[in-house]
Every structure is written in structure tokens, then in C-alpha cells.
Design a protein around this motif. Structure first.
Motif, short mmCIF file in Angstrom:
data_model
loop_
_atom_site.label_atom_id
_atom_site.label_comp_id
_atom_site.label_asym_id
_atom_site.label_seq_id
_atom_site.Cartn_x
_atom_site.Cartn_y
_atom_site.Cartn_z
N SER A 1 0.81 -1.21 0.00
CA SER A 1 0.00 0.00 0.00
C SER A 1 0.85 1.27 0.00
O SER A 1 0.32 2.37 -0.09
N ARG A 2 2.18 1.11 0.10
CA ARG A 2 3.08 2.27 0.07
C ARG A 2 3.98 2.16 -1.15
O ARG A 2 4.07 1.12 -1.80
N GLU A 3 4.70 3.23 -1.44
CA GLU A 3 5.65 3.23 -2.54
C GLU A 3 6.73 2.19 -2.27
O GLU A 3 7.26 2.13 -1.15
N PRO A 4 7.09 1.38 -3.27
CA PRO A 4 8.15 0.38 -3.06
C PRO A 4 9.47 0.99 -2.60
O PRO A 4 10.21 0.38 -1.85
N ARG A 5 9.76 2.21 -3.04
CA ARG A 5 11.05 2.82 -2.70
C ARG A 5 11.23 3.00 -1.19
O ARG A 5 12.35 3.15 -0.72
N ASP A 6 10.13 2.99 -0.42
CA ASP A 6 10.24 3.10 1.03
C ASP A 6 10.99 1.91 1.64
O ASP A 6 11.56 2.03 2.72
N ALA A 7 10.98 0.78 0.96
CA ALA A 7 11.63 -0.42 1.47
C ALA A 7 12.70 -0.95 0.51
O ALA A 7 13.23 -2.03 0.71
N LEU A 8 13.01 -0.18 -0.53
CA LEU A 8 13.91 -0.64 -1.59
C LEU A 8 15.24 0.09 -1.53
O LEU A 8 15.27 1.33 -1.46
N ILE A 9 16.31 -0.66 -1.55
CA ILE A 9 17.66 -0.11 -1.63
C ILE A 9 18.17 -0.40 -3.03
O ILE A 9 18.21 -1.55 -3.46
#
Length: 138
Positions: A97-105
Motif C-alpha cells: 500500500s506504500r511506494e516500493p522505494r520506502d523499502a527498496l535499496i
């Protein structure tokens, strides 16, 4: 002759109706490397239900690995930017439900990925798609 024509028509009908136009190469829980229409579209996704997924890393993902904390993938970059990029998903931070970049390195170079891997104990990558399939997409 009639049998050959029937076989060709049947092949076109079955091939064009979507029965064989997607598949999965690798999975770890709801995270999976899937392709749609062609193997060179192999990408990292998060399975929402039996028919829906959220794309995390674009095509062409050829290697993936997982452990309790992380998902790691290797992506072949297309065309003029051809090369490799590496991504890490922090499982505990990922939410569809959030932008993938929040958890993506990433994207990371191979050297950056190896350095980060030593610090974070990233999972080893395993081949999930022959590299030639990604090279064919370029």
C-alpha cells in the motif's frame, strides 16, 4: 494436409488466448519473480492474491535470493544503459500500500551490492532466468 493446418490453427488459438503468457521463476512467501508475455519481462513482484501482484523491480530480473530480513535481486538493464543493477527489499518495511522505494535499496552497482551484503548479511543470489533471455530483450 488438413491435420497440419488444424494443428497450426490450434497452436495459434491456444498460444494467443493467454494460457501460456505468464509464469513464475522464483518465490519467497509473497515475493516472487514473475514474467508476463515473455521471459525478458521477468520482474520482482509482491503477490496480493491469486491473480494480482504489485511490481517492485522492473525487468529483467535474472537472479534472486531471500532470507528472513531481505530479498535481493539482480536486474539486467536494457539498451543504452545495458549493464547490471542490484536491489534489496527490506521485508519488514515493505507494504504493497506504500511506494516500493520506502523499502527498496538500489539500484546498486555490483561493488556496492557486495559491500552492503557483507554489512547486512544479504542472501546469496541464485539464477532464476538464463542471462541470454535478458540479453534478447535489449
Amino acid at each position: 494436409m488438413r491435420i497440419a493446418i488444424t494443428a497450426i490453427v490450434l497452436g495459434l488459438v491456444v498460444g494467443g488466448c493467454g494460457l501460456f503468457d505468464s509464469g513464475g521463476n522464483w518465490s519467497s512467501g509473497p515475493f516472487e519473480v514473475i514474467w508476463i508475455d515473455k521471459h525478458s519481462d521477468s520482474h520482482l513482484a509482491y503477490r496480493l492474491d491469486s491473480t494480482t501482484s504489485a511490481r517492485i523491480v522492473d525487468s529483467c530480473v535474472s537472479a534472486a535470493g531471500a532470507n528472513e530480513r531481505y530479498i535481493a535481486v539482480r536486474q539486467h538493464l536494457p539498451g543504452a544503459t545495458a549493464g547490471l543493477a542490484y536491489y534489496v527489499v527490506v521485508k519488514g518495511k515493505y507494504s504493497p500500500s506504500r511506494e516500493p522505494r520506502d523499502a527498496l535499496i538500489g539500484p546498486l552497482s555490483e561493488a556496492e551490492f557486495k559491500s552492503l551484503g557483507r554489512r547486512l548479511a544479504l542472501p546469496a543470489l541464485e539464477l532464476v532466468l538464463p542471462e541470454v533471455a535478458c540479453n534478447a530483450a535489449a
